[in-house]
Design a protein around this motif. Structure first.
Motif, PDB file in Angstrom:
ATOM      1  N   THR A  12       5.054 -13.727   8.173  1.00  0.00           N
ATOM      2  CA  THR A  12       6.035 -14.865   7.786  1.00  0.00           C
ATOM      3  C   THR A  12       7.181 -14.141   7.067  1.00  0.00           C
ATOM      4  O   THR A  12       7.985 -14.977   6.758  1.00  0.00           O
ATOM      5  N   LYS A  13       6.916 -12.915   6.332  1.00  0.00           N
ATOM      6  CA  LYS A  13       8.119 -12.285   5.626  1.00  0.00           C
ATOM      7  C   LYS A  13       7.903 -10.777   5.686  1.00  0.00           C
ATOM      8  O   LYS A  13       6.701 -10.360   6.013  1.00  0.00           O
ATOM      9  N   ASP A  14       8.857 -10.169   5.063  1.00  0.00           N
ATOM     10  CA  ASP A  14       8.749  -8.697   5.025  1.00  0.00           C
ATOM     11  C   ASP A  14       7.782  -8.566   3.970  1.00  0.00           C
ATOM     12  O   ASP A  14       7.501  -8.916   3.119  1.00  0.00           O
ATOM     13  N   PRO A  15       6.763  -7.638   4.438  1.00  0.00           N
ATOM     14  CA  PRO A  15       5.563  -6.791   3.188  1.00  0.00           C
ATOM     15  C   PRO A  15       6.319  -6.650   1.847  1.00  0.00           C
ATOM     16  O   PRO A  15       7.517  -6.012   1.902  1.00  0.00           O
ATOM     17  N   GLU A  16       5.563  -6.618   0.973  1.00  0.00           N
ATOM     18  CA  GLU A  16       6.063  -6.402  -0.625  1.00  0.00           C
ATOM     19  C   GLU A  16       5.375  -5.068  -0.908  1.00  0.00           C
ATOM     20  O   GLU A  16       3.955  -5.192  -1.055  1.00  0.00           O
ATOM     21  N   LEU A  17       5.718  -3.938  -1.114  1.00  0.00           N
ATOM     22  CA  LEU A  17       5.226  -2.698  -1.485  1.00  0.00           C
ATOM     23  C   LEU A  17       5.448  -2.750  -2.948  1.00  0.00           C
ATOM     24  O   LEU A  17       6.433  -2.701  -3.775  1.00  0.00           O
ATOM     25  N   ARG A  18       4.117  -2.384  -3.629  1.00  0.00           N
ATOM     26  CA  ARG A  18       4.198  -2.181  -5.160  1.00  0.00           C
ATOM     27  C   ARG A  18       3.220  -1.222  -5.365  1.00  0.00           C
ATOM     28  O   ARG A  18       2.624  -0.623  -4.448  1.00  0.00           O
ATOM     29  N   TYR A  19       3.251  -0.462  -6.680  1.00  0.00           N
ATOM     30  CA  TYR A  19       2.373   0.608  -6.825  1.00  0.00           C
ATOM     31  C   TYR A  19       1.713   0.462  -8.043  1.00  0.00           C
ATOM     32  O   TYR A  19       2.163  -0.433  -9.018  1.00  0.00           O
TER      33      TYR A  19
END
Length: 167
Positions: A12-19
Motif C-alpha cells: 500500500t506504500k513504500d516499506p519503512e526501514l528503521r533500526y
C-alpha cells in the motif's frame, strides 16, 4: 501446533526501514490482499495486513519493494499488546515474515531486470545457463566454426556404444 501464513498482495506504500537501539534492521509495510469473493455490490474487497521483516530481509525489502508491487510473504502471525498514552490496552496483529518474494520486476524504469534483485533467477546460474551460445556469438565467426553443434544432425541416428550410456 502450527502458525504459518502465506500471502500474495500489493504494497500500500513504500516499506519503512528503521533500526533498533542494538542496530538490528526492521522493516514494516502493509500488504493489500484481495478477498476471494465480491461484495453484494459486485466490488472486490481487500484486507490490509501489516507485515514486519527483520535483519537482512528487512534491508532487502526496503531497497527493492515499492508501493504497488505484487509480493508474496511467508511467515507467522503474531499478536502483541501494549498500553497506549490513555492507559488503554491496544492489541496489534501482524505477520512476521521470514520469506518475501518479489513477484514483479521494477515497473519504473521500463527495463524488466532493473532493481538489481531477482528472486526467481534459475538455480543461481546468473545467465540461465547460456554460456555456450554467448561465447560463440561474442567470439566471432572463427569460434562458431570451431565449436561443433551437437544438434546439427537433427533427426539422424547417432552412433553410440552401449558402454557410453549412463543407464
Amino acid at each position: 501446533m502450527l502458525n504459518r501464513v502465506i500471502l500474495i498482495g500489493r504494497l500500500t506504500k513504500d516499506p519503512e526501514l528503521r533500526y533498533t537501539p542494538a542496530g538490528v534492521a526492521v522493516t514494516q509495510f502493509t500488504l493489500a490482499v484481495d478477498r476471494p469473493f465480491t461484495s453484494q455490490g459486485g466490488e472486490r474487497e481487500a484486507d490490509f495486513i501489516p507485515v514486519v521483516t527483520w535483519r537482512q530481509l528487512a534491508e532487502t525489502c526496503a531497497n527493492y519493494l515499492r508501493k504497488g508491487r505484487l509480493t508474496a510473504v511467508e511467515g507467522r502471525i503474531q499478536v502483541r499488546n501494549y498500553e497506549n498514552n490513555e492507559g488503554k490496552r491496544v492489541y496489534v496483529t501482524e505477520v512476521i515474515a521470514d520469506n518475501v518474494r518479489f513477484l514483479e520486476s521494477n515497473r519504473e524504469g521500463g527495463n524488466s531486470n532493473s532493481g538489481g534483485y531477482r528472486e526467481e533467477a534459475p538455480y543461481g546460474g546468473g545467465n540461465g545457463g547460456n554460456n555456450s551460445s554467448n561465447n560463440r556469438s561474442s567470439n566471432g565467426n572463427s569460434s562458431s566454426r570451431d565449436n561443433h553443434d551437437p544438434f546439427s544432425d537433427d533427426g539422424k541416428p547417432i552412433d553410440i556404444s552401449d558402454d557410453d550410456l549412463p543407464f
